[in-house]
Scaffold this motif. Sequence first.
Motif, short mmCIF file in Angstrom:
data_model
loop_
_atom_site.label_atom_id
_atom_site.label_comp_id
_atom_site.label_asym_id
_atom_site.label_seq_id
_atom_site.Cartn_x
_atom_site.Cartn_y
_atom_site.Cartn_z
N MET A 1 0.82 -1.29 0.10
CA MET A 1 0.37 0.20 -0.54
C MET A 1 0.86 1.23 0.32
SD MET A 1 -2.82 0.50 2.53
CE MET A 1 -3.78 1.99 2.57
N LEU A 2 0.93 2.57 -1.07
CA LEU A 2 1.24 3.61 -0.96
C LEU A 2 3.10 2.88 -1.50
CD1 LEU A 2 -0.24 5.83 1.61
CD2 LEU A 2 -1.30 6.01 -0.29
N TYR A 3 3.30 2.11 -1.91
CA TYR A 3 4.66 1.54 -2.22
C TYR A 3 4.86 1.64 -1.69
CZ TYR A 3 2.50 2.93 -7.19
OH TYR A 3 1.92 3.37 -7.93
N GLY A 4 4.37 0.93 -0.46
CA GLY A 4 6.14 0.70 0.84
C GLY A 4 6.35 1.75 2.02
N TYR A 5 5.01 3.19 1.68
CA TYR A 5 5.15 4.25 2.40
C TYR A 5 4.56 4.86 3.34
CZ TYR A 5 10.06 5.57 -0.63
OH TYR A 5 11.11 4.99 -1.65
N ALA A 6 3.69 3.55 3.68
CA ALA A 6 2.08 3.72 3.97
C ALA A 6 3.12 4.24 5.99
CB ALA A 6 1.17 2.49 4.20
N HIS A 7 3.74 3.70 6.14
CA HIS A 7 4.31 3.51 7.70
C HIS A 7 5.29 4.86 7.76
CE1 HIS A 7 6.39 2.78 11.52
NE2 HIS A 7 7.38 3.01 11.50
N ALA A 8 5.61 5.76 6.70
CA ALA A 8 6.38 6.78 6.86
C ALA A 8 5.65 8.02 6.97
CB ALA A 8 7.69 6.29 5.51
N ILE A 9 4.67 8.42 6.04
CA ILE A 9 3.67 8.43 6.47
C ILE A 9 3.25 8.82 7.50
CG2 ILE A 9 1.11 9.49 4.64
CD1 ILE A 9 3.69 9.99 3.64
N GLY A 10 2.06 7.83 8.00
CA GLY A 10 2.00 7.67 9.87
C GLY A 10 2.44 8.58 10.37
N ASN A 175 11.30 15.60 10.34
CA ASN A 175 10.46 14.33 9.21
C ASN A 175 8.82 14.46 9.64
OD1 ASN A 175 12.48 13.63 8.20
ND2 ASN A 175 12.90 11.81 10.08
N GLU A 176 8.02 15.80 9.04
CA GLU A 176 7.25 15.77 9.57
C GLU A 176 5.85 15.04 8.44
OE1 GLU A 176 5.06 18.78 8.00
OE2 GLU A 176 7.06 18.55 6.52
N LEU A 177 4.42 15.01 8.15
CA LEU A 177 3.93 14.71 7.13
C LEU A 177 4.20 15.63 5.63
CD1 LEU A 177 1.82 13.19 5.92
CD2 LEU A 177 -0.36 15.28 6.10
N VAL A 178 4.63 16.92 5.48
CA VAL A 178 4.44 17.08 3.96
C VAL A 178 6.77 16.42 3.47
CG1 VAL A 178 4.97 19.52 2.84
CG2 VAL A 178 3.04 19.17 4.41
N PHE A 179 7.22 16.46 4.41
CA PHE A 179 8.77 16.49 4.35
C PHE A 179 8.36 14.73 3.93
CE2 PHE A 179 12.47 15.07 5.66
CZ PHE A 179 13.77 15.20 4.29
N LEU A 180 7.75 13.88 4.73
CA LEU A 180 7.87 12.48 4.32
C LEU A 180 7.21 11.98 3.39
CD1 LEU A 180 7.75 11.29 7.62
CD2 LEU A 180 9.78 11.45 6.17
N SER A 181 6.19 13.38 2.86
CA SER A 181 5.22 12.95 1.39
C SER A 181 6.25 13.44 0.46
CB SER A 181 4.12 13.84 2.16
OG SER A 181 3.55 12.87 2.65
N THR A 182 6.66 14.50 0.08
CA THR A 182 7.59 15.12 -0.93
C THR A 182 9.02 13.58 -1.04
OG1 THR A 182 7.52 16.77 -0.23
CG2 THR A 182 8.85 16.41 -1.24
N ALA A 183 9.53 13.39 -0.14
CA ALA A 183 10.83 12.38 -0.41
C ALA A 183 9.76 11.25 -1.24
CB ALA A 183 10.99 11.75 1.15
N ALA A 184 9.18 10.89 0.01
CA ALA A 184 8.36 9.29 -1.16
C ALA A 184 7.99 9.34 -2.83
CB ALA A 184 7.39 9.29 -0.23
N GLY A 185 7.27 10.88 -2.70
CA GLY A 185 6.90 11.01 -4.68
C GLY A 185 7.97 11.14 -4.79
N ARG A 186 9.04 11.46 -4.45
CA ARG A 186 10.22 11.62 -5.42
C ARG A 186 10.00 10.15 -5.78
NH1 ARG A 186 12.98 17.07 -2.99
NH2 ARG A 186 11.87 18.80 -3.85
N ALA A 187 10.59 9.55 -4.03
CA ALA A 187 11.70 8.37 -4.63
C ALA A 187 10.66 7.25 -5.84
CB ALA A 187 11.53 7.50 -3.38
N THR A 188 9.19 7.56 -5.58
CA THR A 188 8.00 6.54 -6.39
C THR A 188 7.42 7.22 -7.75
OG1 THR A 188 5.77 7.05 -5.02
CG2 THR A 188 7.78 5.43 -4.35
N HIS A 189 7.89 8.74 -7.92
CA HIS A 189 7.64 9.51 -8.89
C HIS A 189 5.80 9.10 -9.10
CE1 HIS A 189 11.88 9.26 -10.73
NE2 HIS A 189 11.88 8.17 -9.99
N HIS A 190 5.51 9.56 -7.58
CA HIS A 190 4.14 9.36 -7.83
C HIS A 190 4.16 10.51 -6.65
CE1 HIS A 190 4.33 5.55 -9.26
NE2 HIS A 190 2.70 5.79 -9.95
N ILE A 191 4.78 12.46 -7.27
CA ILE A 191 4.56 12.98 -5.80
C ILE A 191 2.93 13.31 -6.01
CG2 ILE A 191 4.58 15.34 -5.67
CD1 ILE A 191 7.64 14.70 -7.01
#
Length: 229
Positions: A1-10, A175-191
Motif C-alpha cells: 500500500m502506498l508503495y511501501g511508504y504507508a508507515h512513513a506517512i503515518g 520528518n513531518e507529513l509534508v517532508f516525508l510525503s515529498t520524499a516518498a513522491g520523489r522516490a516513487t515518481h508519484h508526487i
Amino acid sequence: MLYGYAHAIGVGAMTTINVALASLLVAVVLGLVAAMCKSASNRVLNTIASLYTSLARSAPDFVWLLFLYYGGQAALNYAVNKISPGRSIEIDSYMASVIILGAVYGGYVAETFRGAILSVPAGQLEAGYAFGLRKRTVLFRILYPQMMRFAIPGLSNNWLALVKASAITSMVSLNELVFLSTAAGRATHHILLFFCVAGAVYLALTSVSLWILRRLNMKFSLGVREVIL
C-alpha cells in the motif's frame, strides 16, 4: 500500500500532530501572559506585551523559523563560546519548530485572549472583589471560565492555522507529513499521489479538531446561546 511508504506517512502525521500540540501549548502560555499584560494598567508590561505581539505577527512564519534555525543558532553558539570556549548548543529542527510556531502563534492567541477578557463584564470581577475574594480566586473562578466561552472560536481558528503552518517545518528537514510525503513522491515518481494523501491527512486532522472544539464550546456555553464555529 502506498508503495511501501504507508508507515512513513503515518510517522510524518504523528510528528505533525506532536509539533502542533507542543507549539499550541507554548502559544497558549505566551498568549495568556501577553493578554494579561496588555490588559494591565502597568505601562511597562503593556509596552512589552504589545512589542511582542507586533514582532510575532510582523514577518512570515518561515522567516522566523529560518532565522532561529540558522542565524539564531550561530549567534547563540558565538555567545556561548565567548563564555565557555569549545562549548556549543544545538537547536534541532524539532525544537526550532516548536519555539517559533509557539512564539508566532502566541502573538495571535494573545489577541484572542485579550478580546475574550474584555468581553467579560467588569462588574462581575468587581463583585468578586467586593465579596472579599482574592485576586487569584477572581481570575480562576470568575474571569477564566467565562473568557473561555469567548476565546474558543478564536482559538479554533488559531489551532487550525497552526496545524497547517506546521508544514513549513519541512524547510528545516523535520520528518513531518509534508517532508516525508515529498520524499516518498520523489522516490516513487508519484508526487501527486502522496500530496493528495497528505491533504487527506490534514483534512482528517482538522475535521477531528473541529468536532473536539465544538464539544468544548458546548461545555463552556451552557446556559447561553451557542456560538457556531
